[in-house]
Write an enzyme that holds these catalytic residues in place. Structure first.
Site, mmCIF file in Angstrom:
data_model
loop_
_atom_site.group_PDB
_atom_site.id
_atom_site.type_symbol
_atom_site.label_atom_id
_atom_site.label_comp_id
_atom_site.label_asym_id
_atom_site.label_seq_id
_atom_site.Cartn_x
_atom_site.Cartn_y
_atom_site.Cartn_z
ATOM 1 N N ALA A 55 0.819 -1.218 0.000
ATOM 2 C CA ALA A 55 0.000 0.000 0.000
ATOM 3 C C ALA A 55 0.850 1.265 0.000
ATOM 4 O O ALA A 55 2.078 1.197 0.051
ATOM 5 C CB ALA A 55 -0.932 -0.026 1.200
ATOM 6 N N HIS A 56 0.186 2.410 -0.025
ATOM 7 C CA HIS A 56 0.876 3.705 -0.129
ATOM 8 C C HIS A 56 1.747 3.988 1.092
ATOM 9 O O HIS A 56 1.392 3.680 2.210
ATOM 10 C CB HIS A 56 -0.102 4.861 -0.374
ATOM 11 C CG HIS A 56 -1.287 4.938 0.523
ATOM 12 N ND1 HIS A 56 -2.194 5.962 0.429
ATOM 13 C CD2 HIS A 56 -1.741 4.143 1.508
ATOM 14 C CE1 HIS A 56 -3.134 5.783 1.328
ATOM 15 N NE2 HIS A 56 -2.891 4.701 1.985
ATOM 16 N N ASN A 57 2.904 4.587 0.796
ATOM 17 C CA ASN A 57 3.835 5.030 1.832
ATOM 18 C C ASN A 57 4.491 3.904 2.625
ATOM 19 O O ASN A 57 5.125 4.153 3.651
ATOM 20 C CB ASN A 57 3.156 6.018 2.798
ATOM 21 C CG ASN A 57 2.832 7.336 2.121
ATOM 22 O OD1 ASN A 57 1.721 7.526 1.639
ATOM 23 N ND2 ASN A 57 3.804 8.219 2.034
#
Lengths: 350, 350, 350
Positions: free
Chosen positions: A240-242
């Site tokens: 997922a993001h980050n």
């Protein structure tokens, strides 16, 4: 290509046990070894196959002690599996790779393609993209604007790379993987609907990374999602993001890592593992298949398993008792009965 | 684009605490805020970063009470995360979008393409397809016959849409997602083989839906698989045939919903959740990550977790006892011993 | 196409109960049956819908006993679901299929394309590939060198097939599936990095196999990953290197099978099941959804569930006790108290 056991042993700095003149021209599995081939024994589960193996040469670990006579010639090495990798890479690297830019590709005029790169048919490359030397971009791949791809990168068909992605050298990305898709970020509104948070960061993949088929790596909301040097990711994994995945970590199939979590170096995640958002995992942690982790792990080098994940020894003990729960329930019922009887006896005496 | 804290506060109807003249030109994360940028504090896990944050402006919730002095200028708003979304959308919507129809696309003569639509290279559009105004169909997308796609729809590369699909306005579908693939329907035969049930229904996606990368939404056997208005679906999710997902529900990555199940409105499903076929879930239900649900949930607004899924309070209590099982087993063993001793004492007295 | 109940019953060797002259021209679901349509009752969960169903004809199992009068005409057959499949296939097979080779495809000069095959736009076919008669290869598919594909095979858009793959007759592969990607094989080195083991085997898929959207089937390290005749695989499934799936087995969505495991014949795996590497599963085994299996199952025809997977009866009993754990803990605490009191009484008497 044909080699003798002696030549192979010399190359691998191993020792021959048997006929150094016997020659092989292919590899085979130990459970169906064929004459003229080389096989290997690394997983002890397969040890019984070696005694009747028809392969002519078997790579074994140097501390292997046979319990019966073996027909095949043995080559003893420090690490049979790693030596197999060395030999297979030798053969594999000998194969020719495709070069040239297909006339059926669509490459923006501002893109730069490196020397000896291969660009297959129906590849779409956006503006200001840079592709390194000897990179291979197979058919039907899409690479969006401003992406930078290093040297010797191998991208299989159908991969989609969103804008601003950075990929290092010697990376391999398997078919239909998606790199740089939007993170899953929505802010709830007062009306009960959701407002999209634009995902304006990017994905950075360092050198020597391998990413499996149909795996997804989301871009950061702000800043970068980072896959560090040497990471190996299997098929159908979600990053997922980050998220940041530390150097030389290994992630098996169908595992998911939620937003902003930080995975240490040399971490091993089994298949179908789930990791919550905003947690961090210490270097060298091992999570067993299907583990579900909701809190950070701070001590390095520990093994966790279960859902919610607990240290492996607690998991094992709980599992044993858990399997035994119906018996435990029965024991307690009998105990209650017995205590009741004792109570009556005592009462009758008072 | 540069704005002052005062201008931003006015736009968001927030209040400035600090220098209203200070200006920012980009966003940053609170843990690595940079001068000249705006950041936000929404998740309390990140609260400690605000005291040393180098960003010049921080969006905070209006009830935020600092425990130490803060260097940055604060903008207090009702909901910091939603306000961030508003600002980021403002910037994001300012970026130019591509238009025009690639000469390298294959569009059936009977298809209708809306005004100002973008059709990328290697896009295949089948017969009688209708694409709305300002829709963006990126490269290597396949859209099969009779599909209808609304206005302002954004479809990333590699997406495959099967025939007869209906997609509303303002939807986004991420790379390599598959919409309308056959449901998994096979009738067992007397010989132990399976006979395929043709999947003759379709998929209907209403307005304002977002669908993640590599997600699959199967067509109905008969009638429609329906994704209602405002639903947000993450990557690698499986929506089986004849499922209906209610308005404004949110589904995290790697979750699967089996055939004919009905998800209510504003339901939240965590990652790697599994839902059996033919169940229904009441409005506002929350299922924790990795939950496995085999039965319907009839009371709205409940939180469930675990496998099999149970109400969260039961899950938590069971978890605590479960972790403690080896100790419990020991306690019982000691109790058995003690009761045995009491028994002997009593016997010896009678 | 319009048929009377009598004609349909004759075709299916069923018996009519009601008006044999009533005619239908489409199918519908029993919960929203429409006049002029045929529906079916197979799953007992839907039994109540039959009494108010507006469809004119309902297929039912011959042992169905109505509890109230039914307006619709019934056709009694041995197996309503299988009969539905027969009828739907009849209609479905009547639809025309596309033929011809798109001028926008890229087919190597050494490839052989069978009679009446369809090759869509932006399809890339490598050297020495063989495609069977009446095969349909939809748009944006990539088929690498030396692959052999049988007759009547249907491949949906975006599918990627790596080199040396063998696919039998009458197979269907759904959109964006990947066949033949590298197995996840890396040998750890002394420096803590990983050395790739080249995956030099292939994938063999026998006749009558269906593979779901975004599913991945990895090639073998050596030898072949094998999907036997009649196997049906749902979406987003992972089949690792050197796995063998036995005849007529069925694998539901998001399930993963790790390397070298051997699945027997007529095995049924529920959704999100995980199977470790190097295990074997006996014929006819059923694994419930989300089961995690780490050891071989040797007795055929057993049902397992849970994580780690145990026989279903143990799973159910443990589940009941498990849900009851907080109560059990309380019971034990009370028992401890009571035994303590008894102890005191006994002590006070001695």
């Amino acid at each position: 290509m044909t080699f003798t056991a002696g030549q192979i042993a010399e190359y691998l700095r191993g020792t021959v046990e048997g006929d150094p003149q016997i020659s092989v021209h292919d590899f085979s599995k130990i459970e169906d070894g064929k004459p003229g081939t080389l096989t290997f024994l690394a997983n002890p589960k397969y040890i019984n196959y070696i005694y009747n193996c028809k392969a002519d040469v078997v790579l074994v670990n140097k501390d292997f002690v046979p319990e019966k006579p073996i027909r095949a010639t043995l080559i003893r090495v420090d690490n049979a599996y790693e030596s197999l990798a060395v030999l297979m890479n030798l053969v594999s690297n000998g194969k020719p790779r495709k070069t040239g830019i297909s006339s059926l590709s669509a490459i923006d005029a501002t893109a730069e393609i490196g020397k000896d790169a291969y660009i297959g048919p129906f590849v779409h490359i956006g503006s200001k993209v840079k592709i390194g030397n000897k990179a291979s971009i197979h058919g039907n791949v899409s690479i969006a604007d401003n992406t930078v791809i290093g040297d010797n990168v191998l991208i299989y068909p159908g991969v989609c790379i969103y804008e601003d992605t950075v990929i290092g050298n010697n990376c391999t990305i398997h078919a239909n993987a998606v790199i740089g898709s939007d993170g899953f970020g929505f802010a709830p509104t007062e009306e009960g609907t959701y407002k999209k948070i634009p995902q304006t960061g990017n994905v950075v993949i360092e050198d020597d990374v391998e990413i499996g088929a149909n795996t997804t790596v989301d871009r950061a909301t702000l800043s970068s999602t980072i896959i560090r040097k040497g990471v190996k990711i299997d098929n159908l994994v979600q990053i997922a993001h980050n998220v940041e995945v530390g150097e030389d970590s290994v992630i098996a199939s169908q595992t998911g890592i939620a937003g902003s979590s930080k995975i240490g170096k040399r971490v091993m995640l089994g298949g179908q593992v789930g990791i919550s958002g905003h947690v961090s995992i210490a270097d060298g942690t091992i999570l067993g298949a299907k583990a579900g982790l909701a809190a950070s792990i701070k001590t390095p080098g520990q093994i966790y398993s279960g859902y919610p994940a607990v240290p492996i020894n607690i998991f094992r003990r709980s599992y044993v008792v858990n399997k035994n729960l119906p018996v435990l329930q029965k024991t307690i019922n009998e105990l209650i009965k017995k205590v009741g009887e004792l109570e009556k006896i005592i009462e009758s005496k008072s």
